[in-house]
Write a protein that holds these residues in place. Structure first.
Motif, PDB file in Angstrom:
ATOM      1  N   ASP A 132      -3.654   0.072  -3.137  1.00  0.00           N
ATOM      2  CA  ASP A 132      -3.932   1.442  -3.598  1.00  0.00           C
ATOM      3  C   ASP A 132      -5.251   1.535  -4.360  1.00  0.00           C
ATOM      4  N   GLY A 133      -6.186   0.650  -4.036  1.00  0.00           N
ATOM      5  CA  GLY A 133      -7.492   0.686  -4.682  1.00  0.00           C
ATOM      6  C   GLY A 133      -7.555   0.006  -6.031  1.00  0.00           C
ATOM      7  N   TYR A 134      -6.535  -0.757  -6.377  1.00  0.00           N
ATOM      8  CA  TYR A 134      -6.476  -1.434  -7.667  1.00  0.00           C
ATOM      9  C   TYR A 134      -6.280  -2.936  -7.492  1.00  0.00           C
ATOM     10  N   LEU A 135      -6.776  -3.675  -8.461  1.00  0.00           N
ATOM     11  CA  LEU A 135      -6.465  -5.094  -8.615  1.00  0.00           C
ATOM     12  C   LEU A 135      -5.341  -5.203  -9.623  1.00  0.00           C
ATOM     13  N   TYR A 136      -4.208  -5.754  -9.197  1.00  0.00           N
ATOM     14  CA  TYR A 136      -3.048  -5.955 -10.069  1.00  0.00           C
ATOM     15  C   TYR A 136      -3.059  -7.381 -10.588  1.00  0.00           C
ATOM     16  N   SER A 170      -0.236  -7.255   7.165  1.00  0.00           N
ATOM     17  CA  SER A 170       0.668  -6.501   8.037  1.00  0.00           C
ATOM     18  C   SER A 170       1.834  -5.919   7.245  1.00  0.00           C
ATOM     19  N   SER A 171       1.701  -5.928   5.929  1.00  0.00           N
ATOM     20  CA  SER A 171       2.704  -5.374   5.005  1.00  0.00           C
ATOM     21  C   SER A 171       4.025  -6.144   5.031  1.00  0.00           C
ATOM     22  N   ARG A 172       3.966  -7.415   5.449  1.00  0.00           N
ATOM     23  CA  ARG A 172       5.167  -8.254   5.366  1.00  0.00           C
ATOM     24  C   ARG A 172       5.256  -8.870   3.972  1.00  0.00           C
ATOM     25  N   GLU A 193       0.840  -1.196   0.000  1.00  0.00           N
ATOM     26  CA  GLU A 193       0.000   0.000   0.000  1.00  0.00           C
ATOM     27  C   GLU A 193       0.881   1.254   0.000  1.00  0.00           C
ATOM     28  N   GLY A 194       0.722   2.067  -1.032  1.00  0.00           N
ATOM     29  CA  GLY A 194       1.465   3.311  -1.116  1.00  0.00           C
ATOM     30  C   GLY A 194       2.951   3.156  -1.322  1.00  0.00           C
ATOM     31  N   GLY A 195       3.369   1.937  -1.693  1.00  0.00           N
ATOM     32  CA  GLY A 195       4.803   1.709  -1.788  1.00  0.00           C
ATOM     33  C   GLY A 195       5.209   0.820  -2.939  1.00  0.00           C
TER      34      GLY A 195
END
Length: 330
Positions: free
Chosen positions: A296-300, A77-79, A17-19
């Motif tokens: 970020d609100g998208y499906l990649y 948890s962004s791991r 997220e955001g990164g």
């Protein structure tokens, strides 16, 4: 399109997220450079965490380098996790390297490695991963023999489950047809077992399915964690949800919608909480939608063009465009 590679075949994507965004490349052919990269632009990347870890050579141990990475994943948890079946060209596990690696994103290097040695045979291919950050458990699919792997990430204890159950086996009667012809290899229909896997937002249910048929299954995660259940008792907990699509990966959003590919129809579908399926997008650029990430609100979505590989086309490489990562606004 948010990323492309005109040369090397990719399969997995992870989005922070955001990164950062990470992409991985399996070692499925002689055309290979890196196992994992950090994406720095639409057509640029850098080896992750460095070039040394991406330079495994045949004959070397596979425990501390990327051998044949299949999946990358960022948990809630962004791991960051990297799943390496360590089976070049989808043959046998090499150098004892089949492993799940948790990355310390501050340093970019592994902070814990979970080896599958003694849990899976060398003929196996661990495929995809989801992580319950509340209980600190990981759930994985094994796509050759079929089966689920459950890991207590605190203790490192792991079990391989349901490996003989029909839900992890591709239906032998299903005709997996793409571009008007059945997918074949060496004169036989291609059958790929348990592959796609997804956790509901509350981590209560694990959804999974074989790749080369359109059935979808689920099981409560509390049953998978219950080591006192016999194989028969655990098998009785599996729920057959019916027929949907042929998909490689799949993923839930926070609202409880499940996103899958429709490999045969160049589409992405959405299944709501009531298991009603609708087509989200249909586009000829969706050349084997492979793996998914949400951020970020998208499906990649990665497109790996597996059905265009030479081994599935009598030795002819039918790749028609760059390997790509697309995104869809949710």
């Amino acid at each position: 399109m948010v990323y492309l590679d005109s040369t090397y075949q990719l399969t997995g994507v992870a989005k922070e997220e955001g990164g950062y965004m990470w992409v991985n490349y399996p070692r499925w052919s002689d055309s290979y450079r890196y196992g994992v990269v950090h994406v720095t632009g639409t057509n640029s990347r850098e080896p992750y965490p460095d070039s040394v870890m991406n330079k495994w050579q045949a004959g070397q141990p596979g425990t501390n380098k990327w051998v044949c990475v299949q999946s990358v994943y960022v948990d809630d948890s962004s791991r960051l996790w990297v799943l390496d079946p360590a089976a070049p060209k989808m043959k046998n596990v090499t150098g004892g390297g089949a492993k799940l690696v948790r990355i310390n994103k501050s340093t970019g290097f592994p902070e814990r490695t979970y080896s599958f040695k003694g849990i899976i045979p060398d003929s196996a291919y661990v495929n995809d991963i989801r992580v319950d950050v509340q209980r600190n458990y990981a759930y994985l699919t094994e796509s050759k023999g079929g089966g689920l792997i459950v890991i207590d990430l605190n203790t490192g204890k792991m079990r391989r489950l349901l490996s003989s159950h029909y839900s992890v086996k591709s239906d032998t009667t299903f005709y997996f047809v793409i571009d008007g012809q059945e997918l074949m290899k060496d004169g036989r229909p291609v059958k790929i077992n348990s592959d796609g896997i997804a956790l509901t937002p509350d981590y209560a249910w694990l959804y999974y399915k074989p790749l080369t048929d359109n059935k979808l299954y689920r099981i409560r995660t509390e049953d998978l964690r219950n080591a006192s259940l016999t194989d028969t008792a655990l098998a009785s907990k599996v729920e057959d949800l019916g027929h949907f699509t042929t998909t490689d990966g799949m993923i839930f959003d926070k609202a409880g919608n499940l996103y899958l590919g429709d490999l045969q129809n160049y589409s992405i579908v959405r299944i709501d909480k009531n298991h009603k399926m609708t087509t989200l997008v249909k586009d000829q650029r969706l050349l084997w939608p492979d793996s998914y990430a949400i951020g970020d609100g998208y499906l990649y979505i990665t497109c790996s063009q597996i059905h265009k590989q030479p081994e599935y086309n009598n030795g002819v490489n039918k790749r028609t465009s760059p390997y790509a990562v697309y995104r869809i606004k949710l």
